[in-house]
Structures are given as C-alpha cells and as structure tokens.
Design a protein around this motif. Structure first.
Motif, PDB file in Angstrom:
ATOM      1  N   UNK B 117       0.817  -1.218   0.000  1.00 26.67           N
ATOM      2  CA  UNK B 117       0.000   0.000   0.000  1.00 26.67           C
ATOM      3  C   UNK B 117       0.855   1.275   0.000  1.00 26.67           C
ATOM      4  N   UNK B 118       1.918   1.290   0.807  1.00 27.83           N
ATOM      5  CA  UNK B 118       2.826   2.430   0.882  1.00 27.83           C
ATOM      6  C   UNK B 118       3.509   2.679  -0.461  1.00 27.83           C
ATOM      7  N   UNK B 119       4.004   1.598  -1.098  1.00 24.32           N
ATOM      8  CA  UNK B 119       4.669   1.715  -2.400  1.00 24.32           C
ATOM      9  C   UNK B 119       3.729   2.326  -3.438  1.00 24.32           C
ATOM     10  N   UNK B 120       2.473   1.881  -3.432  1.00 26.08           N
ATOM     11  CA  UNK B 120       1.501   2.427  -4.386  1.00 26.08           C
ATOM     12  C   UNK B 120       1.395   3.937  -4.232  1.00 26.08           C
ATOM     13  N   UNK B 121       1.339   4.415  -2.987  1.00 24.20           N
ATOM     14  CA  UNK B 121       1.178   5.863  -2.763  1.00 24.20           C
ATOM     15  C   UNK B 121       2.438   6.626  -3.170  1.00 24.20           C
ATOM     16  N   UNK B 122       3.609   6.046  -2.925  1.00 27.49           N
ATOM     17  CA  UNK B 122       4.869   6.741  -3.256  1.00 27.49           C
ATOM     18  C   UNK B 122       5.131   6.727  -4.759  1.00 27.49           C
ATOM     19  N   UNK B 123       4.823   5.615  -5.437  1.00 27.28           N
ATOM     20  CA  UNK B 123       4.899   5.595  -6.902  1.00 27.28           C
ATOM     21  C   UNK B 123       3.942   6.636  -7.488  1.00 27.28           C
ATOM     22  N   UNK B 124       2.741   6.730  -6.930  1.00 21.29           N
ATOM     23  CA  UNK B 124       1.746   7.688  -7.449  1.00 21.29           C
ATOM     24  C   UNK B 124       2.296   9.112  -7.405  1.00 21.29           C
ATOM     25  N   UNK B 125       3.034   9.438  -6.321  1.00 18.84           N
ATOM     26  CA  UNK B 125       3.651  10.768  -6.214  1.00 18.84           C
ATOM     27  C   UNK B 125       4.633  10.995  -7.361  1.00 18.84           C
ATOM     28  N   UNK B 126       5.452   9.985  -7.680  1.00 16.99           N
ATOM     29  CA  UNK B 126       6.412  10.092  -8.770  1.00 16.99           C
ATOM     30  C   UNK B 126       5.673  10.374 -10.081  1.00 16.99           C
ATOM     31  N   UNK B 127       4.614   9.595 -10.339  1.00 18.24           N
ATOM     32  CA  UNK B 127       3.853   9.775 -11.580  1.00 18.24           C
ATOM     33  C   UNK B 127       3.252  11.162 -11.682  1.00 18.24           C
ATOM     34  N   UNK B 128       2.596  11.589 -10.614  1.00 13.54           N
ATOM     35  CA  UNK B 128       1.915  12.878 -10.656  1.00 13.54           C
ATOM     36  C   UNK B 128       2.904  14.039 -10.770  1.00 13.54           C
ATOM     37  N   UNK B 129       3.904  14.055  -9.898  1.00  9.11           N
ATOM     38  CA  UNK B 129       4.799  15.216  -9.862  1.00  9.11           C
ATOM     39  C   UNK B 129       5.805  15.231 -11.021  1.00  9.11           C
ATOM     40  N   UNK B 130       6.164  14.064 -11.560  1.00 11.22           N
ATOM     41  CA  UNK B 130       7.034  14.047 -12.740  1.00 11.22           C
ATOM     42  C   UNK B 130       6.281  14.559 -13.966  1.00 11.22           C
ATOM     43  N   UNK B 131       4.974  14.269 -14.028  1.00  7.79           N
ATOM     44  CA  UNK B 131       4.139  14.784 -15.111  1.00  7.79           C
ATOM     45  C   UNK B 131       3.945  16.297 -14.950  1.00  7.79           C
ATOM     46  N   UNK B 132       3.641  16.720 -13.729  1.00  5.98           N
ATOM     47  CA  UNK B 132       3.445  18.151 -13.459  1.00  5.98           C
ATOM     48  C   UNK B 132       4.712  18.953 -13.745  1.00  5.98           C
ATOM     49  N   UNK B 133       5.888  18.379 -13.413  1.00  5.35           N
ATOM     50  CA  UNK B 133       7.164  19.069 -13.673  1.00  5.35           C
ATOM     51  C   UNK B 133       7.324  19.344 -15.165  1.00  5.35           C
ATOM     52  N   UNK B 134       6.983  18.352 -15.990  1.00  8.54           N
ATOM     53  CA  UNK B 134       7.056  18.532 -17.448  1.00  8.54           C
ATOM     54  C   UNK B 134       6.134  19.676 -17.891  1.00  8.54           C
ATOM     55  N   UNK B 135       4.941  19.743 -17.312  1.00 11.23           N
ATOM     56  CA  UNK B 135       3.988  20.792 -17.694  1.00 11.23           C
ATOM     57  C   UNK B 135       4.478  22.182 -17.284  1.00 11.23           C
ATOM     58  N   UNK B 136       5.086  22.273 -16.085  1.00 12.09           N
ATOM     59  CA  UNK B 136       5.613  23.563 -15.621  1.00 12.09           C
ATOM     60  C   UNK B 136       6.746  24.025 -16.539  1.00 12.09           C
ATOM     61  N   UNK B 137       7.586  23.081 -16.991  1.00  8.06           N
ATOM     62  CA  UNK B 137       8.689  23.435 -17.898  1.00  8.06           C
ATOM     63  C   UNK B 137       8.123  23.931 -19.230  1.00  8.06           C
ATOM     64  N   UNK B 138       7.123  23.214 -19.775  1.00  7.29           N
ATOM     65  CA  UNK B 138       6.519  23.619 -21.056  1.00  7.29           C
ATOM     66  C   UNK B 138       5.892  25.005 -20.926  1.00  7.29           C
ATOM     67  N   UNK B 139       5.267  25.265 -19.791  1.00  2.53           N
ATOM     68  CA  UNK B 139       4.597  26.561 -19.565  1.00  2.53           C
ATOM     69  C   UNK B 139       5.565  27.659 -19.113  1.00  2.53           C
ATOM     70  N   UNK B 140       6.870  27.296 -19.003  1.00  3.06           N
ATOM     71  CA  UNK B 140       7.886  28.235 -18.514  1.00  3.06           C
ATOM     72  C   UNK B 140       7.531  28.837 -17.145  1.00  3.06           C
ATOM     73  N   UNK B 141       6.935  28.009 -16.286  1.00  4.80           N
ATOM     74  CA  UNK B 141       6.632  28.423 -14.913  1.00  4.80           C
ATOM     75  C   UNK B 141       7.849  28.107 -14.047  1.00  4.80           C
ATOM     76  N   UNK B 142       8.334  29.097 -13.315  1.00  5.81           N
ATOM     77  CA  UNK B 142       9.581  28.970 -12.561  1.00  5.81           C
ATOM     78  C   UNK B 142       9.352  28.392 -11.159  1.00  5.81           C
ATOM     79  N   UNK B 143       8.702  27.253 -11.085  1.00  2.03           N
ATOM     80  CA  UNK B 143       8.543  26.540  -9.805  1.00  2.03           C
ATOM     81  C   UNK B 143       9.218  25.179  -9.962  1.00  2.03           C
ATOM     82  N   UNK B 144      10.195  24.889  -9.094  1.00  5.57           N
ATOM     83  CA  UNK B 144      10.907  23.611  -9.207  1.00  5.57           C
ATOM     84  C   UNK B 144      10.184  22.518  -8.423  1.00  5.57           C
ATOM     85  N   UNK B 145      10.339  21.287  -8.881  1.00  5.87           N
ATOM     86  CA  UNK B 145       9.808  20.120  -8.157  1.00  5.87           C
ATOM     87  C   UNK B 145      10.969  19.172  -7.888  1.00  5.87           C
TER      88      UNK B 145
END
Lengths: 228, 228
Positions: B117-145
């Motif tokens: 159960x713990x692994x599922x939640x931690x993998x989910x964080x990787x998926x969500x925030x790695x995707x969001x990081x790509x979107x912030x870079x494309x949008x040239x938003x200066x917030x690091x993850x």
C-alpha cells in the motif's frame, strides 16, 4: 462499453472460435463491482486461469486543472478496482497457478505532460503490483504478475484524445492485444509494446533523466492542445 | 505529532535561531485540511518560498493483507493531500519562483515486499509530480519540483516497523533532513540519500530488473516479520 457494443464483442469472439464468452455490466467506480465480477466469472467459468486488468476511466488530455476530486475518482477506477479484483481473484488464481496481467503505459513509468492524474494511477499500479510480486515470490506462491508497458496505440479513445498532439505514429491495437495475452501466458515480468519505442527510452530514465524529460517534451505539438 | 511534541519542535527551532516558527493542528485524512494549512501559512508568513511535503499515514510492514479500504485511506493521506497542498500553494509559489519538495522512498521507485500500500502511494507521487514538472517546464513556470528518494532512515517509526527485518544499516535522520532541504534550495530534479545505496540500485532497475528484485529480497530477514 455499452451493452450493445459488448453484445458485438461476444458475437465476434464466438465467430473467431471461442468456446464461450460472457460479459458482466457495471461500473468500476462502484466499490462493490470488482468482487461481483470475479464471483460471477468463477460461477460461469468454474475457476480462473488469467486475470487481465485493462479498464480505465475517462480523463482529460491537457495541463493539470487542479481538480483533486477527479484524481481521486480516477484512482478508484484505474487503481483501487485493480487491487480489489486481485484480492477477490487471488484464491482461485492460487488454485490454478494462474496469471495476473496489469495493463499500464509509458506514462506509468516516466513523466509525460498532460496526463498527471492518469500517470499517478498507472505509477500506483507499478508500485503495488511490483511489491506484491516480490511477496508472492518470497511466499513461493505460483501466481505470475505481468505489467504491460504500452506506447501510443491506435485505440479509438487514444486517437481521439491525443493524435493531434502526439508526434509519434500509433501502433496497431490488434497486435498489442496479442502481445498482452502472450506476456501473461509466458508469465513474463513486464512486456513492452512496441518494444524499441518503450524499452529503449526507459533504459535511459535513471541514467539521463533530464534528457528523457526533454525527448518526451519534444514529442508533443503543444499548439494543438484543445483550448477549453 | 501531538500538540505537545509540536510545541517542543517549535521551541527547538527558536533555540536553533529560527526567526519564527508556527504549527497548524489537524489530520491530512481530512480533505479540507490541506487547503486550510496552506491558507494559514500564507496568512502567517505573507507568502511561500518552499513547500516540503513529508507526512505519511500509518501502515503495516508485512505481506499485503487484502484490505482495499486501507490502501484507499493511505492514498488520501500520502498522495491526494500532497496534490491538494500543491494546488493550494501553486499560485503563491509562482509569485515567489518557489520550490516544491516531495519526500518519497526507494519503495517509491522499485518493488519492495511488505509495503504494497505504501509503495503504491509513493509511486503515485512520482507519476503525478514528474508529469506536473514537465507541464511547468513547457509553460515556462519557474517553480521547481524535487522528488526525494530516501533509503532506510533511523526515524523512530521506520526503526520500530522494520529494523528487525531489514538487513541494511539505517542512515542518520538529521543528515537526511539537511539533504532534503538542500535539494529543494538547489532546485534539483531528484535527490538520493544516501546516494550510493539508492542511486546505484536504481541504475540497474531497467537493465537487470530481476537481479534488482533478487537483491531487494535478499535484504530482508523474513523470519523476523511480526506474526499477527
């Protein structure tokens, strides 16, 4: 799928030589439904050899819109119902020395833009089932778990959502389905389809993560995202 | 932490030279709480430079017990509240060109037994925030993850749950905390602590997955799992 579409699928399965084919109607958003499907399958089939988990809920293909409720709902359909189906099916799969096949995606292994909620659910599957696989091996339980890493496939829904934005050519869904079934039958740990387009990028994800991030971003035509 | 423990933390922060320190009481299981914390922080601090997401809910350290409700509850605390905090904080982090730091684990990158159960939640964080990081870079938003991949750390809870079973020596929590803060301040994509014990195993996860699975299984003394 709607009832009539499922009727067509059944007819086609029988045409192609299936001894029998059945379907159960319901929504994977309903927490009681996964157990119901497995019980029904046991009743009709008298046991279980292979559990192929492949359904997904609708999501949007665009920048994350901040809707946490949507992420929660998608987790229920794309992830928690997979876990619930597995819990219900595992006793019968242990009886038969069976297989669990979990359909995932490149977006379940690396960071792709425009699919943050979907990526979270597919990564969660990797975490849960990779951990469970280790436990089954330690317990010497003869049930295999196959995780399927798919690239861009020419299904109706994927084409509709992303074909204008994704700059890679889609792979045929029929061959993809065959690879998924073969992976389960051969009890492989993971399958990659198409192999070169999925496995090779993943080989660099931990060695040159920023290069992979860049290559992924380059594979989109951002101007063609749907304006809302 | 309970109120009195938090009081001690505040006192110690001030002793160590913090200009000010505050805390907000509540549970991350409560869906309204993440937004409340961020609003309160904005009010007290007048803005936000860094959002460090580090809380986790209690889970068991043992074979997956089939409790889907527990998986759902843990997703709420370990994953969905991280997303909700991010949604609430993002406007202020955009103002400041700030940083988001997401604390994860080796069990959020590869398949470890006894933490499905713990692994599922931690993998989910990787998926969500790695995707969001790509979107912030494309949008040239200066917030690091920054995603933090931690090995076995000598926190009270980790020692209590796993020290009898895990055959690796724990790393010091004080140095770990410093590495997390440094990673955020330097706007790194991911940090690994301790580096050799986390980064090197991950370099082989896609090249020799079954070898890594085997090495992970070998790092446990299964006989010492708690009998229930």
């Amino acid at each position: 799928l709607r009832g009539s579409s499922m009727g067509n699928v059944i007819t086609r399965c029988l045409e192609l030589g299936a001894a029998s084919a059945q379907y159960v109607r319901g929504s994977m958003e309903d927490e009681a439904f996964p157990e119901h499907v497995v019980k029904k399958a046991e009743l009709v089939l008298g046991g279980l050899d292979m559990l192929i988990l492949n359904h997904v809920g609708n999501s949007y293909f665009n920048y994350f819109d901040g809707d946490v409720g949507h992420v929660q709902k998608l987790l229920k359909i794309n992830f928690l119902s997979y876990v619930a189906m597995t819990v219900s099916a595992l006793p019968r799969l242990k009886d038969s020395g069976g297989s669990i096949v979990v359909v995932s995606s490149m977006a379940g292994k690396a960071g792709f833009p425009f699919t943050a909620p979907y990526s979270a659910t597919k990564f969660a599957l990797d975490g849960f089932f990779s951990s469970l696989r280790q436990e089954l091996i330690i317990q010497k339980v003869d049930v295999s778990i196959t995780l399927c890493i798919l690239g861009f496939i020419d299904t109706e829904s994927a084409m509709k959502a992303a074909s204008d934005v994704v700059l890679v050519s889609p792979a045929p869904k029929e061959e993809c389905a065959l690879e998924i079934i073969k992976g389960g039958a051969l009890r492989q740990r993971e399958i990659y389809y198409k192999y070169a387009a999925t496995k090779i990028p993943l080989l660099i994800r931990d060695w040159a993560p920023e290069l992979l991030d860049y290559l992924i971003r380059r594979s989109y035509n951002v101007e063609n995202l749907k304006k809302n």
